[in-house]
Design a protein around this motif. Structure first.
Motif, PDB file in Angstrom:
ATOM      1  N   GLU A  70     -76.461 -51.444   9.750  1.00  0.00           N
ATOM      2  CA  GLU A  70     -75.207 -50.709   9.885  1.00  0.00           C
ATOM      3  C   GLU A  70     -74.221 -51.503  10.724  1.00  0.00           C
ATOM      4  O   GLU A  70     -74.599 -52.308  11.578  1.00  0.00           O
ATOM      5  CB  GLU A  70     -75.466 -49.350  10.556  1.00  0.00           C
ATOM      6  CG  GLU A  70     -76.282 -48.399   9.700  1.00  0.00           C
ATOM      7  CD  GLU A  70     -76.410 -47.037  10.352  1.00  0.00           C
ATOM      8  OE1 GLU A  70     -75.782 -46.819  11.416  1.00  0.00           O
ATOM      9  OE2 GLU A  70     -77.119 -46.187   9.796  1.00  0.00           O
ATOM     10  N   ARG A  71     -72.948 -51.278  10.469  1.00  0.00           N
ATOM     11  CA  ARG A  71     -71.929 -51.922  11.285  1.00  0.00           C
ATOM     12  C   ARG A  71     -71.980 -51.372  12.709  1.00  0.00           C
ATOM     13  O   ARG A  71     -72.198 -50.185  12.928  1.00  0.00           O
ATOM     14  CB  ARG A  71     -70.531 -51.680  10.718  1.00  0.00           C
ATOM     15  CG  ARG A  71     -70.209 -52.537   9.516  1.00  0.00           C
ATOM     16  CD  ARG A  71     -68.726 -52.483   9.186  1.00  0.00           C
ATOM     17  NE  ARG A  71     -68.416 -53.429   8.128  1.00  0.00           N
ATOM     18  CZ  ARG A  71     -68.337 -53.118   6.845  1.00  0.00           C
ATOM     19  NH1 ARG A  71     -68.545 -51.873   6.452  1.00  0.00           N
ATOM     20  NH2 ARG A  71     -68.056 -54.050   5.949  1.00  0.00           N
ATOM     21  N   LEU A  72     -71.718 -52.263  13.650  1.00  0.00           N
ATOM     22  CA  LEU A  72     -71.625 -51.848  15.046  1.00  0.00           C
ATOM     23  C   LEU A  72     -70.250 -51.254  15.310  1.00  0.00           C
ATOM     24  O   LEU A  72     -69.288 -51.511  14.573  1.00  0.00           O
ATOM     25  CB  LEU A  72     -71.873 -53.040  15.963  1.00  0.00           C
ATOM     26  CG  LEU A  72     -73.246 -53.704  15.855  1.00  0.00           C
ATOM     27  CD1 LEU A  72     -73.316 -54.940  16.741  1.00  0.00           C
ATOM     28  CD2 LEU A  72     -74.347 -52.720  16.223  1.00  0.00           C
ATOM     29  N   PRO A  73     -70.111 -50.445  16.363  1.00  0.00           N
ATOM     30  CA  PRO A  73     -68.793 -49.915  16.714  1.00  0.00           C
ATOM     31  C   PRO A  73     -67.779 -51.037  16.899  1.00  0.00           C
ATOM     32  O   PRO A  73     -68.083 -52.069  17.495  1.00  0.00           O
ATOM     33  CB  PRO A  73     -69.060 -49.179  18.039  1.00  0.00           C
ATOM     34  CG  PRO A  73     -70.507 -48.819  17.982  1.00  0.00           C
ATOM     35  CD  PRO A  73     -71.177 -49.948  17.263  1.00  0.00           C
ATOM     36  N   GLY A  74     -66.596 -50.851  16.350  1.00  0.00           N
ATOM     37  CA  GLY A  74     -65.552 -51.856  16.474  1.00  0.00           C
ATOM     38  C   GLY A  74     -65.459 -52.799  15.297  1.00  0.00           C
ATOM     39  O   GLY A  74     -64.506 -53.590  15.202  1.00  0.00           O
ATOM     40  N   GLN A  75     -66.423 -52.757  14.385  1.00  0.00           N
ATOM     41  CA  GLN A  75     -66.393 -53.620  13.213  1.00  0.00           C
ATOM     42  C   GLN A  75     -65.770 -52.907  12.026  1.00  0.00           C
ATOM     43  O   GLN A  75     -66.032 -51.724  11.792  1.00  0.00           O
ATOM     44  CB  GLN A  75     -67.815 -54.054  12.814  1.00  0.00           C
ATOM     45  CG  GLN A  75     -68.431 -55.066  13.744  1.00  0.00           C
ATOM     46  CD  GLN A  75     -69.827 -55.461  13.285  1.00  0.00           C
ATOM     47  OE1 GLN A  75     -70.728 -55.580  14.106  1.00  0.00           O
ATOM     48  NE2 GLN A  75     -70.011 -55.675  11.983  1.00  0.00           N
ATOM     49  N   THR A  76     -64.942 -53.623  11.296  1.00  0.00           N
ATOM     50  CA  THR A  76     -64.445 -53.165   9.994  1.00  0.00           C
ATOM     51  C   THR A  76     -64.519 -54.342   9.038  1.00  0.00           C
ATOM     52  O   THR A  76     -64.551 -55.501   9.459  1.00  0.00           O
ATOM     53  CB  THR A  76     -62.997 -52.653  10.089  1.00  0.00           C
ATOM     54  OG1 THR A  76     -62.186 -53.668  10.704  1.00  0.00           O
ATOM     55  CG2 THR A  76     -62.915 -51.381  10.907  1.00  0.00           C
ATOM     56  N   ASP A  77     -64.523 -54.043   7.745  1.00  0.00           N
ATOM     57  CA  ASP A  77     -64.756 -55.120   6.782  1.00  0.00           C
ATOM     58  C   ASP A  77     -63.569 -56.081   6.731  1.00  0.00           C
ATOM     59  O   ASP A  77     -62.463 -55.769   7.159  1.00  0.00           O
ATOM     60  CB  ASP A  77     -65.077 -54.548   5.400  1.00  0.00           C
ATOM     61  CG  ASP A  77     -63.872 -53.947   4.703  1.00  0.00           C
ATOM     62  OD1 ASP A  77     -62.966 -54.697   4.324  1.00  0.00           O
ATOM     63  OD2 ASP A  77     -63.843 -52.710   4.526  1.00  0.00           O
ATOM     64  N   MET A  78     -63.839 -57.260   6.170  1.00  0.00           N
ATOM     65  CA  MET A  78     -62.853 -58.348   6.099  1.00  0.00           C
ATOM     66  C   MET A  78     -62.357 -58.577   4.674  1.00  0.00           C
ATOM     67  O   MET A  78     -61.765 -59.622   4.391  1.00  0.00           O
ATOM     68  CB  MET A  78     -63.492 -59.631   6.631  1.00  0.00           C
ATOM     69  CG  MET A  78     -63.882 -59.577   8.103  1.00  0.00           C
ATOM     70  SD  MET A  78     -62.455 -59.558   9.214  1.00  0.00           S
ATOM     71  CE  MET A  78     -61.934 -61.269   9.121  1.00  0.00           C
ATOM     72  N   VAL A  79     -62.552 -57.628   3.779  1.00  0.00           N
ATOM     73  CA  VAL A  79     -62.069 -57.768   2.411  1.00  0.00           C
ATOM     74  C   VAL A  79     -60.539 -57.858   2.427  1.00  0.00           C
ATOM     75  O   VAL A  79     -59.863 -57.010   3.015  1.00  0.00           O
ATOM     76  CB  VAL A  79     -62.539 -56.595   1.537  1.00  0.00           C
ATOM     77  CG1 VAL A  79     -61.868 -56.646   0.167  1.00  0.00           C
ATOM     78  CG2 VAL A  79     -64.054 -56.623   1.387  1.00  0.00           C
ATOM     79  N   ALA A  80     -59.998 -58.906   1.825  1.00  0.00           N
ATOM     80  CA  ALA A  80     -58.547 -59.146   1.739  1.00  0.00           C
ATOM     81  C   ALA A  80     -57.899 -59.297   3.110  1.00  0.00           C
ATOM     82  O   ALA A  80     -56.689 -59.113   3.247  1.00  0.00           O
ATOM     83  CB  ALA A  80     -57.858 -58.051   0.935  1.00  0.00           C
ATOM     84  N   PHE A  81     -58.672 -59.684   4.107  1.00  0.00           N
ATOM     85  CA  PHE A  81     -58.126 -59.835   5.460  1.00  0.00           C
ATOM     86  C   PHE A  81     -57.141 -61.000   5.521  1.00  0.00           C
ATOM     87  O   PHE A  81     -57.381 -62.073   4.978  1.00  0.00           O
ATOM     88  CB  PHE A  81     -59.257 -60.080   6.463  1.00  0.00           C
ATOM     89  CG  PHE A  81     -58.774 -60.459   7.838  1.00  0.00           C
ATOM     90  CD1 PHE A  81     -58.265 -59.502   8.698  1.00  0.00           C
ATOM     91  CD2 PHE A  81     -58.834 -61.781   8.270  1.00  0.00           C
ATOM     92  CE1 PHE A  81     -57.806 -59.857   9.967  1.00  0.00           C
ATOM     93  CE2 PHE A  81     -58.388 -62.139   9.538  1.00  0.00           C
ATOM     94  CZ  PHE A  81     -57.873 -61.172  10.389  1.00  0.00           C
ATOM     95  N   ALA A  82     -56.032 -60.784   6.218  1.00  0.00           N
ATOM     96  CA  ALA A  82     -55.043 -61.830   6.478  1.00  0.00           C
ATOM     97  C   ALA A  82     -54.720 -61.831   7.965  1.00  0.00           C
ATOM     98  O   ALA A  82     -54.412 -60.779   8.538  1.00  0.00           O
ATOM     99  CB  ALA A  82     -53.785 -61.592   5.660  1.00  0.00           C
ATOM    100  N   ALA A  83     -54.772 -62.994   8.592  1.00  0.00           N
ATOM    101  CA  ALA A  83     -54.460 -63.127  10.016  1.00  0.00           C
ATOM    102  C   ALA A  83     -52.978 -63.433  10.199  1.00  0.00           C
ATOM    103  O   ALA A  83     -52.249 -63.704   9.240  1.00  0.00           O
ATOM    104  CB  ALA A  83     -55.317 -64.234  10.637  1.00  0.00           C
TER     105      ALA A  83
END
Length: 460
Positions: free
Chosen positions: A32-45
């Motif tokens: 499971e994802r840890l608190p504070g993590q969200t997925d990086m699908v289509a992520f742009a910095a």
């Protein structure tokens, strides 16, 4: 955290695809994802005007990266690192000959790279070391606030893969694998044809790394590559074949890999290479000469991947596509076979009277490629061939990486591409060690694989 090769159970899984009900499959747990993590699908910095790059590893791949970065607008090689000082000096000389500002050098110890990663001014850490160091360097770079690009394979086991995925999700930093083969000209043009419906629905794709390394083993520092094959089983270098195949099938962009089955030959040739180097023939050489992997996707597509670096065969990445209206093949004959399609081939009367039982003529293929030359190839193909790097695909890879960082765009390959393509390393070993049993491929996106539909290169 998942440890290497720890599996939940042998279980009867309900089929995700038709015709696979009640198959015995080795299930691999997904943390499971840890608190504070969200997925990086289509992520742009946030965009970076000048990308300051630190390069770790200046052996076989690193010097080429230095040269390419010197020829890409908006990139600056700010730091160099290698355990061997003379390699750093050679790369520095290259920078100075180009009239660029000198890079800071980190060398002389196994831990010098940590000083480079800790620098506050770097935007991107470029890792070109041996396989066993890739993941730990990538994790450290992201934790230090840097984007990271890692040579292939970027991770060698499930623990490393999940460390990279989780760290990228937590830090919101890009983690890209430097898979150059997705940027070769035939692959990019064929991908563009596929996106435009030339082949109809894609049913099956193939890829491989078939490359006799007999003349190369001695070039790997401290014999690391042959030693890895000595100690490990399975497809230990799958990503050159996997990358183009997965892009064609929109993996985690509307489809995902569900199960794989792997099989290998005995190690006939590997022990001979060890004997040639050491004078002693081992009886514990693990990796088979030839490894084959079959993969089925959620949408019922199939992938075939092979690996053989031991035996005398012509080089091949076995790039092949089978669709409902056409076929593409790169090795050993490069070409296309198509059925007529008035939509995809409109305005090309010479291509109306086709049947898929024969190859296109040279003239027909030239016309097809001219129409569907990938826009990126059209944009930078000429300079890519001039600068080089495996015929130019390395230049396109680095150009696209810098372009996307400078423009605040999603990268062409994200951390889930890295995870999926590298996962064959541990999963094929798991299958083979259990009598070629089917293995469930983890969903590294943890449910986000169907949010984006269709693979595309981002542009501003």
């Amino acid at each position: 955290m998942i440890k290497h090769y720890i599996i939940a159970s042998l279980t009867l899984l309900a089929a995700c695809t038709a015709g696979e009900k009640n198959s015995v499959v080795i299930e691999v747990p997904v943390p499971e994802r840890l608190p504070g993590q969200t997925d990086m699908v289509a992520f742009a910095a946030e965009p970076v005007d000048t990308v300051k790059v630190g390069i770790i590893g200046l052996g076989m791949r690193g010097p080429g990266a230095v040269e390419r970065m010197l020829n890409i607008d908006g990139a600056r090689v700010a730091a160099l690192c290698d355990i061997e000082p003379d390699r750093c000096d050679s790369a520095q000389a290259m920078i100075l000959r180009a009239g660029a500002a000198p890079a800071d050098i980190y060398t002389g110890s196994d831990s010098a790279w940590r000083e480079l990663v800790a620098r506050p001014d770097l935007d991107l850490v470029y890792v070109a070391t041996d396989w066993t160091r890739h993941a730990m360097m990538g994790v450290a770079a992201m934790k230090a606030g840097k984007h990271v690009a890692i040579e292939v394979p970027a991770a060698m086991n499930l623990e490393e893969i999940w460390d990279l995925v989780n760290t990228s999700e937590l830090t919101r930093r890009h983690c890209m694998m430097l898979e150059n083969c997705v940027y070769d000209f035939f692959e990019m043009n064929t991908l563009n044809m596929a996106r435009n419906g030339v082949f109809g629905d894609i049913v099956h794709v193939e890829g491989s790394y078939i490359h006799n390394l007999a003349d190369f083993w001695d070039a790997y520092y401290d014999n690391w590559r042959l030693d890895y094959n000595h100690k490990h089983r399975g497809d230990v270098y799958p990503t050159h074949g996997m990358g183009p195949a997965c892009q064609l099938l929109d993996i985690h962009r509307g489809d995902r890999m569900v199960t794989l089955v792997a099989m290998d030959s005995d190690p006939f040739t590997g022990p001979k290479h060890v004997e040639r180097q050491t004078g002693m023939r081992p009886d514990d050489f693990r990796n088979g000469d030839h490894t084959m992997t079959m993969i089925r996707t959620y949408l019922g597509k199939t992938i075939h991947i092979q690996h053989d670096v031991m035996n005398p065969r012509p080089y091949s990445r076995m790039y092949q596509l089978t669709g409902t209206r056409g076929f593409a093949n790169k090795y050993g004959r490069e070409g296309y076979a198509l059925e007529p399609d008035s939509t995809a081939l409109g305005g090309m009367p010479d291509l109306y009277d086709l049947n898929a039982h024969k190859w296109l003529t040279d003239e027909q293929q030239a016309a097809l490629v001219e129409r569907y030359t990938h826009p990126i190839v059209r944009e930078v193909g000429e300079i890519a061939r001039k600068i080089g790097g495996h015929g130019g695909m390395d230049y396109i890879m680095d150009y696209r990486l810098i372009y996307c960082l400078r423009n605040g765009l999603p990268l062409d390959m994200d951390v889930y591409d890295l995870a999926e393509w590298c996962s064959l390393v541990p999963l094929t070993e798991l299958s083979i060690e259990n009598g070629s049993a089917p293995v469930a491929v983890p969903d590294f996106t943890r449910g986000a694989w169907n949010r984006v539909h269709g693979y595309r290169h981002a542009t501003r």
